[in-house]
Design a protein around this motif. Structure first.
Motif: not given
Length: 297
Positions: A26, A28-29, A52, A109, A126, A129, A131-132, A134, A153
């Protein structure tokens, strides 16, 4: 044992369009997505979606849609539960028909910061989110040479270290900068660039800043079709090693005994350390006839 890049760092070369592929782990910032491609003369439109899920019916966190329709524009949008939300239209076109391009999507962000050919274009705030996210989907009138997700990460036990921090995009050449934290075992540095037609001289040097020793001198000689490797310690050049030329996206990984060089994901050669303590290496210099797209430490 040969080095295999972890999924998030392995670029995808020449994907078939339409394309639908996962973004491992996924978003990440601070992460970014690097795309290199070309636009056909006959283009009408293409799109890039950040999904997502891994199916076409998934929610769309980012819809990026350049349209060549006489009123050239780029449309941004998102789609949730099968319903498109309000469009953002940017009545400016960063792409040119029949031309190659480089595009970067940086996750901040606030939103997705889009740059094309080194120029910041637009930030899409955004709505879903990040983070969703994929997967990525690409379709329409476009050819893609490279997709690279940068800044993934990885878990500590994965064995892959040293790929932290923000990539450096489009640095000027000659380039000279300290290597954050210096070199150490299992550290990987990715250098992505383009060698223009007629290039004569290129060199990449991993150096010790205090002594100006060159621990690893990498010198692609385009006209000769070879890559020369060497070192210069105490002002004296060592013995040259040579290999057939291959370039585009290069990753250089340090180990206890050697540097391992990979080009377009394939192992090209090793260069054994000639300095007694390679962890003194703390400076990267790039010179010559080359355009650097990004450097990722």
């Amino acid at each position: 044992m040969s080095f295999v890049a972890p999924p998030g760092y392995q670029p995808i070369y020449g994907p078939t369009i339409p394309y639908l592929g996962p973004i491992h782990g996924g978003l990440r910032e601070g992460m970014s997505i690097y795309l290199q491609g070309s636009i056909p003369e006959s283009i009408t439109r293409f799109f890039i979606n950040l999904l997502c899920g891994e199916s076409e019916s998934s929610d769309i966190a980012l819809h990026f849609n350049p349209r060549f329709d006489g009123w050239d524009k780029v449309v941004f949008n998102s789609c949730q539960d099968g319903t498109w939300q309000s469009e953002e239209k940017i009545r400016s076109m960063p792409f040119q028909k029949g031309q190659v391009f480089e595009m970067v999507i940086i996750v901040t962000s606030q939103g997705y910061q889009i740059s094309v050919n080194g120029n910041e274009f637009h930030t899409f705030q955004h709505r879903i989110p990040f983070e969703r996210v994929r997967a990525m989907q690409i379709a329409g009138d476009v050819s893609i040479q490279t997709i690279n997700v940068i800044g993934v990460s990885l878990p500590e036990h994965s064995g892959f270290q040293g790929m932290g921090g923000q990539p450096i995009y489009n640095p000027p050449v000659p380039y000279s900068n300290m290597i954050p934290g210096g070199m150490y075992p299992k550290r990987t540095i990715i250098i992505r660039g383009m060698v223009p037609y007629g290039a004569q001289r290129i060199c990449i040097n991993f150096m010790v800043s205090r002594s100006r020793d060159i621990a690893f001198h990498l010198n692609p000689r385009v006209r000769e079709g070879i890559v020369v490797r060497n070192s210069m310690i105490g002002g004296t050049w060592g013995q040259e090693d040579r290999e057939l030329l291959c370039h585009t996206c290069m990753s250089i990984r340090s180990g206890n005994q050697r540097f391992k060089v990979f080009v377009n994901g394939q192992h090209l050669f090793d260069f054994f350390h000639r300095l007694q303590s390679f962890n003194e290496i703390d400076l990267l210099e790039i010179n010559g006839d080359v355009q650097i797209s990004y450097i990722h430490f």
